[in-house]
Design an enzyme around this catalytic site. Sequence first.
Site, PDB file in Angstrom:
ATOM      1  N   GLY A 148       0.967  -1.471   0.091  1.00 57.57           N
ATOM      2  CA  GLY A 148      -0.180  -0.189   0.164  1.00 57.57           C
ATOM      3  C   GLY A 148       0.584   1.633  -0.393  1.00 57.57           C
ATOM      4  O   GLY A 148       0.584   2.775  -0.313  1.00 57.57           O
ATOM      5  N   ASP A 195      -5.692  -0.711  -1.529  1.00 61.07           N
ATOM      6  CA  ASP A 195      -6.762  -1.154  -2.451  1.00 61.07           C
ATOM      7  C   ASP A 195      -7.903  -1.444  -1.469  1.00 61.07           C
ATOM      8  O   ASP A 195      -8.381  -2.005  -0.425  1.00 61.07           O
ATOM      9  CB  ASP A 195      -5.877  -2.309  -2.229  1.00 61.07           C
ATOM     10  CG  ASP A 195      -5.954  -3.346  -1.419  1.00 61.07           C
ATOM     11  OD1 ASP A 195      -5.220  -2.877  -0.788  1.00 61.07           O
ATOM     12  OD2 ASP A 195      -6.299  -4.447  -1.258  1.00 61.07           O
ATOM     13  N   ASP A 219       0.584   3.163   4.313  1.00 61.18           N
ATOM     14  CA  ASP A 219       0.058   4.152   3.765  1.00 61.18           C
ATOM     15  C   ASP A 219      -0.985   4.153   4.895  1.00 61.18           C
ATOM     16  O   ASP A 219      -1.917   5.435   4.569  1.00 61.18           O
ATOM     17  CB  ASP A 219      -0.714   3.019   2.881  1.00 61.18           C
ATOM     18  CG  ASP A 219      -1.724   1.404   3.431  1.00 61.18           C
ATOM     19  OD1 ASP A 219      -1.144   1.002   5.111  1.00 61.18           O
ATOM     20  OD2 ASP A 219      -1.696   0.714   2.485  1.00 61.18           O
ATOM     21  N   ARG A 231      -5.775   1.098  -6.360  1.00 62.84           N
ATOM     22  CA  ARG A 231      -4.310   0.744  -5.565  1.00 62.84           C
ATOM     23  C   ARG A 231      -3.829   2.090  -6.784  1.00 62.84           C
ATOM     24  O   ARG A 231      -3.279   2.935  -7.010  1.00 62.84           O
ATOM     25  CB  ARG A 231      -2.759  -0.095  -6.419  1.00 62.84           C
ATOM     26  CG  ARG A 231      -3.303  -0.644  -5.158  1.00 62.84           C
ATOM     27  CD  ARG A 231      -2.235  -1.799  -4.795  1.00 62.84           C
ATOM     28  NE  ARG A 231      -2.396  -2.998  -4.428  1.00 62.84           N
ATOM     29  CZ  ARG A 231      -2.229  -3.734  -2.521  1.00 62.84           C
ATOM     30  NH1 ARG A 231      -2.211  -1.994  -1.932  1.00 62.84           N
ATOM     31  NH2 ARG A 231      -2.690  -4.248  -2.140  1.00 62.84           N
ATOM     32  N   ASP A 286      -4.565   2.106  11.553  1.00 62.15           N
ATOM     33  CA  ASP A 286      -6.228   2.038  11.433  1.00 62.15           C
ATOM     34  C   ASP A 286      -5.843   2.163  12.957  1.00 62.15           C
ATOM     35  O   ASP A 286      -6.064   2.423  14.303  1.00 62.15           O
ATOM     36  CB  ASP A 286      -6.122   1.128  10.695  1.00 62.15           C
ATOM     37  CG  ASP A 286      -8.313   1.126  10.397  1.00 62.15           C
ATOM     38  OD1 ASP A 286      -9.054   1.962  11.197  1.00 62.15           O
ATOM     39  OD2 ASP A 286      -8.891  -0.028  10.765  1.00 62.15           O
ATOM     40  N   PHE A 330     -13.795   3.410   4.801  1.00 60.87           N
ATOM     41  CA  PHE A 330     -13.346   2.731   4.157  1.00 60.87           C
ATOM     42  C   PHE A 330     -12.135   3.496   2.755  1.00 60.87           C
ATOM     43  O   PHE A 330     -13.036   3.717   2.129  1.00 60.87           O
ATOM     44  CB  PHE A 330     -13.180   0.924   3.782  1.00 60.87           C
ATOM     45  CG  PHE A 330     -12.042   0.331   3.592  1.00 60.87           C
ATOM     46  CD1 PHE A 330     -11.564  -0.311   4.092  1.00 60.87           C
ATOM     47  CD2 PHE A 330     -12.086  -0.211   2.062  1.00 60.87           C
ATOM     48  CE1 PHE A 330     -10.591  -1.281   3.802  1.00 60.87           C
ATOM     49  CE2 PHE A 330     -10.883  -0.894   1.689  1.00 60.87           C
ATOM     50  CZ  PHE A 330      -9.919  -1.439   2.631  1.00 60.87           C
ATOM     51  N   VAL A 331     -11.150   3.823   2.543  1.00 61.50           N
ATOM     52  CA  VAL A 331     -10.827   3.785   1.357  1.00 61.50           C
ATOM     53  C   VAL A 331      -9.881   3.597   0.617  1.00 61.50           C
ATOM     54  O   VAL A 331      -9.049   2.737   0.803  1.00 61.50           O
ATOM     55  CB  VAL A 331      -9.818   5.450   1.515  1.00 61.50           C
ATOM     56  CG1 VAL A 331     -10.905   5.999   2.603  1.00 61.50           C
ATOM     57  CG2 VAL A 331      -8.694   5.390   2.231  1.00 61.50           C
TER      58      VAL A 331
HETATM   59  P1  IMP Z   1      -4.184  -1.542  11.750  1.00 57.20           P
HETATM   60  O1  IMP Z   1      -3.178  -2.569  11.319  1.00 57.20           O
HETATM   61  O2  IMP Z   1      -5.975  -1.766  12.006  1.00 57.20           O
HETATM   62  O3  IMP Z   1      -3.592  -0.281  11.958  1.00 57.20           O
HETATM   63  O4  IMP Z   1      -3.981  -1.409   9.704  1.00 57.20           O
HETATM   64  C1  IMP Z   1      -3.677  -1.202   8.727  1.00 57.20           C
HETATM   65  C2  IMP Z   1      -3.506  -1.560   7.800  1.00 57.20           C
HETATM   66  O5  IMP Z   1      -4.422  -1.961   6.840  1.00 57.20           O
HETATM   67  C3  IMP Z   1      -3.467  -0.160   6.626  1.00 57.20           C
HETATM   68  O6  IMP Z   1      -1.493  -0.810   6.600  1.00 57.20           O
HETATM   69  C4  IMP Z   1      -4.095  -1.322   5.531  1.00 57.20           C
HETATM   70  O7  IMP Z   1      -2.951  -1.846   4.580  1.00 57.20           O
HETATM   71  C5  IMP Z   1      -5.489  -2.102   5.916  1.00 57.20           C
HETATM   72  N1  IMP Z   1      -6.255  -0.634   5.760  1.00 57.20           N
HETATM   73  C6  IMP Z   1      -6.545  -0.629   7.029  1.00 57.20           C
HETATM   74  N2  IMP Z   1      -7.642   0.020   6.745  1.00 57.20           N
HETATM   75  C7  IMP Z   1      -7.374   1.129   5.084  1.00 57.20           C
HETATM   76  C8  IMP Z   1      -8.521   1.889   4.318  1.00 57.20           C
HETATM   77  O8  IMP Z   1      -9.336   2.188   4.507  1.00 57.20           O
HETATM   78  N3  IMP Z   1      -8.163   0.839   3.367  1.00 57.20           N
HETATM   79  C9  IMP Z   1      -7.443  -0.398   2.545  1.00 57.20           C
HETATM   80  N4  IMP Z   1      -6.982  -0.687   4.141  1.00 57.20           N
HETATM   81  C10 IMP Z   1      -6.801   0.035   5.220  1.00 57.20           C
HETATM   82 MG    MG Z   2      -0.733  -1.709   4.706  1.00 54.60          MG
END
Ligand code: IMP
Ligand code: MG
Length: 173
Positions: free
Chosen positions: A43, A156, A97, A162, A100, A149-150
Amino acid sequence: MPEEILEILFREDQIRARVRDLARQITNDYAGRQLVLVSILRGSVFFATDLARQIDLPLSMDFLSISSYGEDSEGVVRITKDLEENIASKDVLVIEDIVDTGFTLKYLLRTLAGRNPNSLEVCALLDRRARRIIEMDLKYIGFEIPDKFVVGYGLDYRQRYRNLPYIGVVKPT
Ligand code: IMP
Ligand code: MG
């Protein structure tokens, strides 16, 4: 624009301007040092290469790939492709990228910190604070986004979108 894209959050020119600002800040903060940009596949690749081109410092780029074990296994991530460079005593900037919940980065930072870099910071294109579970210090943030969600500019949905030059909200299916 694909019809599943409901809304554009950041246009191409807005992203370009923000990337330039971040790069300027990084160039100032790391003046006189040599950076290793660690881009998290897949990403952050678009972001990392654009950012790198605007940073006026000697730097190297390396890539790391991780996979999570799905929705129910928060925090369980594993490295599927490791760095090629030894980061011991280097100044490492992790390019992500989107942050979350924070589980992915927490795991990654713990792992990278164990390799004794001189410094270890994060530059995230997007920050979705509403869903944060693990608090952490993100030194550089491109944009804060709402709880949607973006996709686009590297991000992606099921490996699609992407290549969109903007960041938009995708219709959930
Ligand atoms: P975390 O571990 O919950 O912080 O998730 C982060 C990972 O989830 C990022 O590196 C992305 O690969 C994926 N992700 C989270 N939200 C999105 C979104 O809105 N669009 C695309 N990928 C996302
Ligand atoms: Mg990622």
